[in-house]
Design a protein around this motif. Structure first.
Motif, PDB file in Angstrom:
ATOM      1  N   ASN A   1       0.830  -1.220   0.000  1.00 52.46           N
ATOM      2  CA  ASN A   1       0.000   0.000   0.000  1.00 52.46           C
ATOM      3  C   ASN A   1       0.858   1.261   0.000  1.00 52.46           C
ATOM      4  O   ASN A   1       0.570   2.224   0.709  1.00 52.46           O
ATOM      5  CB  ASN A   1      -0.923   0.009   1.223  1.00 52.46           C
ATOM      6  N   ASN A   2       1.893   1.255  -0.817  1.00 49.58           N
ATOM      7  CA  ASN A   2       2.880   2.334  -0.727  1.00 49.58           C
ATOM      8  C   ASN A   2       2.331   3.700  -1.102  1.00 49.58           C
ATOM      9  O   ASN A   2       1.621   3.866  -2.099  1.00 49.58           O
ATOM     10  CB  ASN A   2       4.090   2.030  -1.609  1.00 49.58           C
ATOM     11  N   ILE A   3       2.651   4.657  -0.268  1.00 48.22           N
ATOM     12  CA  ILE A   3       2.551   6.082  -0.551  1.00 48.22           C
ATOM     13  C   ILE A   3       3.847   6.685  -0.025  1.00 48.22           C
ATOM     14  O   ILE A   3       4.253   6.398   1.097  1.00 48.22           O
ATOM     15  CB  ILE A   3       1.339   6.725   0.161  1.00 48.22           C
ATOM     16  N   PHE A   4       4.531   7.478  -0.827  1.00 47.46           N
ATOM     17  CA  PHE A   4       5.733   8.162  -0.347  1.00 47.46           C
ATOM     18  C   PHE A   4       5.390   9.620  -0.064  1.00 47.46           C
ATOM     19  O   PHE A   4       4.276  10.081  -0.352  1.00 47.46           O
ATOM     20  CB  PHE A   4       6.887   8.043  -1.355  1.00 47.46           C
ATOM     21  N   ALA A   5       6.327  10.344   0.502  1.00 43.26           N
ATOM     22  CA  ALA A   5       6.061  11.740   0.847  1.00 43.26           C
ATOM     23  C   ALA A   5       7.295  12.600   0.627  1.00 43.26           C
ATOM     24  O   ALA A   5       8.420  12.165   0.880  1.00 43.26           O
ATOM     25  CB  ALA A   5       5.606  11.855   2.298  1.00 43.26           C
ATOM     26  N   LEU A   6       7.071  13.818   0.155  1.00 42.54           N
ATOM     27  CA  LEU A   6       8.097  14.857   0.097  1.00 42.54           C
ATOM     28  C   LEU A   6       7.681  15.964   1.055  1.00 42.54           C
ATOM     29  O   LEU A   6       6.503  16.338   1.089  1.00 42.54           O
ATOM     30  CB  LEU A   6       8.223  15.424  -1.314  1.00 42.54           C
ATOM     31  N   ALA A   7       8.641  16.465   1.826  1.00 46.18           N
ATOM     32  CA  ALA A   7       8.304  17.460   2.845  1.00 46.18           C
ATOM     33  C   ALA A   7       9.348  18.555   2.893  1.00 46.18           C
ATOM     34  O   ALA A   7      10.540  18.312   2.679  1.00 46.18           O
ATOM     35  CB  ALA A   7       8.172  16.787   4.208  1.00 46.18           C
ATOM     36  N   GLU A   8       8.867  19.768   3.185  1.00 48.01           N
ATOM     37  CA  GLU A   8       9.759  20.915   3.315  1.00 48.01           C
ATOM     38  C   GLU A   8       8.969  22.082   3.895  1.00 48.01           C
ATOM     39  O   GLU A   8       7.781  22.248   3.584  1.00 48.01           O
ATOM     40  CB  GLU A   8      10.333  21.306   1.944  1.00 48.01           C
ATOM     41  N   LYS A   9       9.618  22.847   4.754  1.00 50.20           N
ATOM     42  CA  LYS A   9       9.062  24.109   5.264  1.00 50.20           C
ATOM     43  C   LYS A   9       7.637  23.949   5.791  1.00 50.20           C
ATOM     44  O   LYS A   9       6.740  24.714   5.461  1.00 50.20           O
ATOM     45  CB  LYS A   9       9.110  25.180   4.180  1.00 50.20           C
ATOM     46  N   GLY A  10       7.438  22.934   6.611  1.00 48.63           N
ATOM     47  CA  GLY A  10       6.164  22.769   7.299  1.00 48.63           C
ATOM     48  C   GLY A  10       5.069  22.090   6.508  1.00 48.63           C
ATOM     49  O   GLY A  10       3.950  21.940   7.011  1.00 48.63           O
ATOM     50  N   LEU A  11       5.339  21.649   5.278  1.00 46.91           N
ATOM     51  CA  LEU A  11       4.336  20.989   4.457  1.00 46.91           C
ATOM     52  C   LEU A  11       4.797  19.595   4.051  1.00 46.91           C
ATOM     53  O   LEU A  11       5.968  19.389   3.707  1.00 46.91           O
ATOM     54  CB  LEU A  11       4.039  21.803   3.198  1.00 46.91           C
ATOM     55  N   VAL A  12       3.870  18.640   4.089  1.00 51.05           N
ATOM     56  CA  VAL A  12       4.153  17.258   3.690  1.00 51.05           C
ATOM     57  C   VAL A  12       3.264  16.922   2.500  1.00 51.05           C
ATOM     58  O   VAL A  12       2.035  16.891   2.606  1.00 51.05           O
ATOM     59  CB  VAL A  12       3.892  16.260   4.832  1.00 51.05           C
TER      60      VAL A  12
END
Length: 800
Positions: A445-456
């Motif tokens: 059930n993969n979901i990846f995430a990119l995050a920066e400056k308080g946002l995912v």
């Protein structure tokens, strides 16, 4: 300038490509204000002038009346000197810097566009690609920022003069609607056979039959009474031809917003059986689409909250209670052994055109090979789905990236089961995030995430990564989102499991970056904490099927003392055999026999098992392995305990989809918890070991006493609730912790999650469950981001 004031307003969020500038333009005119609005590198910038009271009302209305697709993250305003301009204008976008703003997800057809589509006098009558700034494709057609037509797949369609006039008019709701089109200049649809060869529409449908048009659900009354309409518009003929074939029991692959769906008549048993046979999907429930709420109410029980979800712009699949299972026309083969149906309403204009009074319910399931991402490329669809379907309904609006349907249910509030279309890529706010992070997620059930400056930014649902095709899409989606959001990760987070494909990918591709490994169940708990903005210590109940532990064993029945940056394993289920490893997961009878042999090693009970005669040789072989002490993997998994009980009760000896045995055990229990069975908590200090073998022994006694299987299932669920409750009380007594966080795939079990929450709250605990991301492994990436960001912030070097 008297009492005139001027303010500048900065708005961040999803505010480009959603009709925000014309909204501001018309709002300023409504309030009698002057000034200007523009898009720039950070979002929307406004300067507006007028009386103080009008400016305050204007600011208030921005929040209250924002366009439906807008997602405002922040609004900041400050006073500047008045200049006395005498009009309000929309300035051209400032492209001096690369745009760094948010992207809208794809959204369902709006009511205005629906009315136009059903109006015979409208130039977009029955046009399957009608849209405006309030609806239609976004995330699946954009190739790069800024969100202008030039950078979407709609650049391949040059607007006709009429569409261009709408696009240029700030008072028109299609002002800068990038997918704007009509039958003259826009995408078209056609029908092919299973080899991709176009079908001659005139060969099998009389287009002079007005009744075919009039039968379309909710079609405007003008059509039904006007016999002068004559022929169907050319652009809709392939759709009506397909409807004729669906009524004959044929199966089609229909191209939508984010990929292909497999479609057939849900009231036709033979059609559904053929779909299952061809797709090699014998048991897993199939989603259905219904044209409107009236039809949904005919087949399902629907609460007001469920109705809100169904008709929302997201239009997710919603799990609804089946009213008269198998006796209402929908064939049982749609969702065997299930009391709930996955139902969605149409969300594209093309979907609406597929229905009529003799075709009220359609199977609408993802067009993919099991576990893989939804297929969206036309050639790949023919190559991989051609053996499944009879027809393809294809269009030439190119899809940039696949995006499957989101799935939700409503308990006391909406619960996310799969986060994808309509939600991706809306970011979640996590103030702890400073540096750019890539969280690779899990393997299932993969979901990846990119995050920066308080946002995912969480990706759309990718699926399981065990095939080459899934891994290809996984890599490609990461590269695309890095480019799209201009977030080049400096920190890469992965699961501790050395054999997870996502872990191997991270270690290989990002070997020169800072790599952080996060324990699977810690990530589960941290994910739920991130949703609710929790810091400090909590009691974490992490119940799932599989997760790699810090001792190298398979965990899954874990009670943690967790904070975002670290955790302590305070209690867990006793390690028990998992014979065959992954094979045991697919054949739960192996786990049931192994647990029974541990619970009752001297008892002569094997021949009483409901599956003894069909598996006698395999059972005896497994018995020999266990008795001789031949080493097999061990697990503390709660999911495997559910599987063992399901097998012992004869519910399911083999599964054809993830979690099937546990799901059917929950179905058998219904909606009631039973009296708990006995269990033992071993050891005098953490980590305490919860021994479930007395539960297994008690179940055998009940079976021998002739107790009904559904009563045993209820007692088992009640036991798991009692077990978790007792240990939470014990932790509170010793450590004073009051907050309980529940996460992991086992908590998709509605009876367990609601029952445990009620009992915990009855004892005064504050309980937190997932709502924005899935409790299964689809939520892991958010937890990985939170753990990594807090470890960096607090300079923690260990993760458990």
């Amino acid at each position: 300038m008297g009492d005139r004031e001027r303010i500048a307003i900065r708005i961040n969020g999803i505010v480009q490509g959603v009709g925000f500038r014309p909204f501001i333009f018309n709002l300023a005119l409504e309030h009698g204000l002057t000034g200007w609005v523009t898009n720039d590198s950070a979002g929307v910038l406004i300067e507006v002038e007028g009386s103080g009271s009008k400016l305050n009302a204007f600011l208030k209305d921005i929040k209250l009346k924002a366009p439906p697709l807008a997602h405002i993250v922040s609004i900041k305003s400050w006073s500047i000197d008045p200049i006395g301009d005498n009009e309000f204008i929309i300035r051209a976008s400032d492209r001096s810097e690369k745009v760094k703003t948010l992207i809208s997800p794809d959204m369902a057809l709006c009511e205005d566009c629906y009315r136009e589509m059903m109006d015979p006098q409208d130039r977009r009558y029955l046009y399957p690609f009608i849209n405006c700034t309030n609806c239609g494709p976004r995330f699946t057609i954009i190739e790069e920022m800024p969100y202008d037509r030039l950078y979407t797949t709609m650049r391949e369609f040059i607007m006709c003069p009429e569409c261009q006039r709408e696009y240029d008019d700030p008072k028109n709701r299609r002002f800068h609607a990038q997918p704007n089109a009509c039958p003259v200049c826009g995408p078209e649809v056609w029908l092919t056979d299973r080899t991709g060869k176009r079908v001659d529409e005139r060969s099998s449908l009389d287009y002079g039959l007005v009744d075919e048009v009039a039968a379309t659900y909710e079609l405007c009354e003008k059509v039904k009474g006007d016999k002068s309409i004559g022929l169907l518009p050319e652009w809709v003929r392939p759709i009506f031809q397909l409807k004729t074939e669906l009524k004959k029991g044929k199966i089609a692959a229909v191209k939508g917003l984010g990929g292909y769906h497999l479609v057939c008549d849900a009231l036709n048993r033979e059609a559904v059986q053929n779909l299952r046979k061809r797709k090699y999907r014998p048991d897993k429930p199939l989603a259905v689409m219904m044209p409107n709420l009236d039809v949904v109410r005919r087949y399902c029980q629907v609460s007001s909250e469920e109705e809100k979800l169904l008709i929302s712009p997201v239009r997710p699949i919603v799990l609804l209670k089946w009213k008269a299972k198998g006796y209402d026309g929908i064939t049982l083969e749609v969702a065997p052994a299930q009391s709930r149906l996955g139902v969605m309403l149409p969300y594209t204009p093309l979907h609406y055109l597929l229905f009529d009074e003799s075709l009220p319910v359609l199977v609408m399931t993802s067009g993919n090979i099991s576990g893989e991402p939804i297929i969206y490329d036309d050639q790949e669809a023919v190559e991989r789905l051609g053996d499944i379907v009879d027809y393809f309904l294809v269009h030439n609006r190119r899809i940039v990236r696949p995006c499957d349907d989101s799935v939700q249910r409503v308990d006391n509030s909406p619960v996310m089961i799969r986060r994808s279309r309509g939600y991706a890529p809306i970011p979640l706010r996590l103030p702890a995030v400073k540096e750019p992070i890539l969280a690779c997620g899990g393997e299932m059930n993969n979901i990846f995430a990119l995050a920066e400056k308080g946002l995912v930014f969480m990706s759309q649902h990718i699926g399981d990564l065990k095939t080459k095709n899934s891994l290809y899409h996984y890599r490609r989606m990461i590269d695309e989102m890095v480019k799209l959001f201009e977030i080049e990760p400096e920190i890469v987070v992965h699961d501790l499991h050395p054999e997870y494909i996502s872990t191997k990918f991270a270690l290989k591709k990002y070997k020169d970056k800072r790599l952080i490994g996060v324990q699977h169940h810690h990530a589960h708990i941290a994910s739920c904490m991130a949703e609710h903005g929790l810091d400090g210590q909590v009691i974490g109940l992490a119940f799932d099927g599989t997760g790699y532990g810090t001792d190298g064993k398979i965990w899954g029945g874990e009670i943690l003392i967790a904070s975002p940056e670290k955790f302590e394993r305070w209690a867990h289920l006793k390690y028990l055999p998992l014979p065959g490893g992954d094979k045991g997961v697919k054949e739960p009878w192996r786990i049931g026999v192994a647990y029974l042999l541990k619970a009752l090693p001297d008892a002569d009970w094997l021949q009483e098992l409901p599956f003894w005669y069909s598996l006698k040789d395999e059972i005896n072989m497994l018995k020999t392995i266990i008795e001789k002490g031949i080493k097999v993997p061990e697990t503390s998994s709660m999911g495997r305990l559910f599987d063992a009980v399901a097998a012992i009760l004869g519910i399911r000896t083999r599964i054809s989809y993830e979690g099937q045995a546990a799901i059917e055990l929950e179905e058998l229990a219904g909606e009631e918890l039973g009296e708990p069975y006995p269990f033992i908590v071993e050891d005098d200090s953490p980590p305490f070991v919860i021994n479930p073998l007395p539960i297994i022994s008690a179940i055998i006694r009940d079976l021998r006493a002739g107790k009904k299987a559904y009563k045993i299932a209820r007692r088992f669920h009640g036991t798991v609730v009692e077990m978790a409750l007792n240990l939470c009380i014990k932790i509170r007594q010793e450590l004073g912790l009051q907050r309980v966080v529940m996460s992991g795939g086992v908590f998709q079990n509605r009876l367990l999650s609601l029952g445990l929450k009620k009992c915990l709250e009855g004892e005064g605990f504050e309980v937190f469950q997932h709502c924005q991301v899935p409790t299964n492994d689809g939520g892991l990436a958010l937890g990985q981001v939170y753990v990594a960001s807090q470890c960096i912030l607090k300079k923690e070097d260990t993760f458990g």
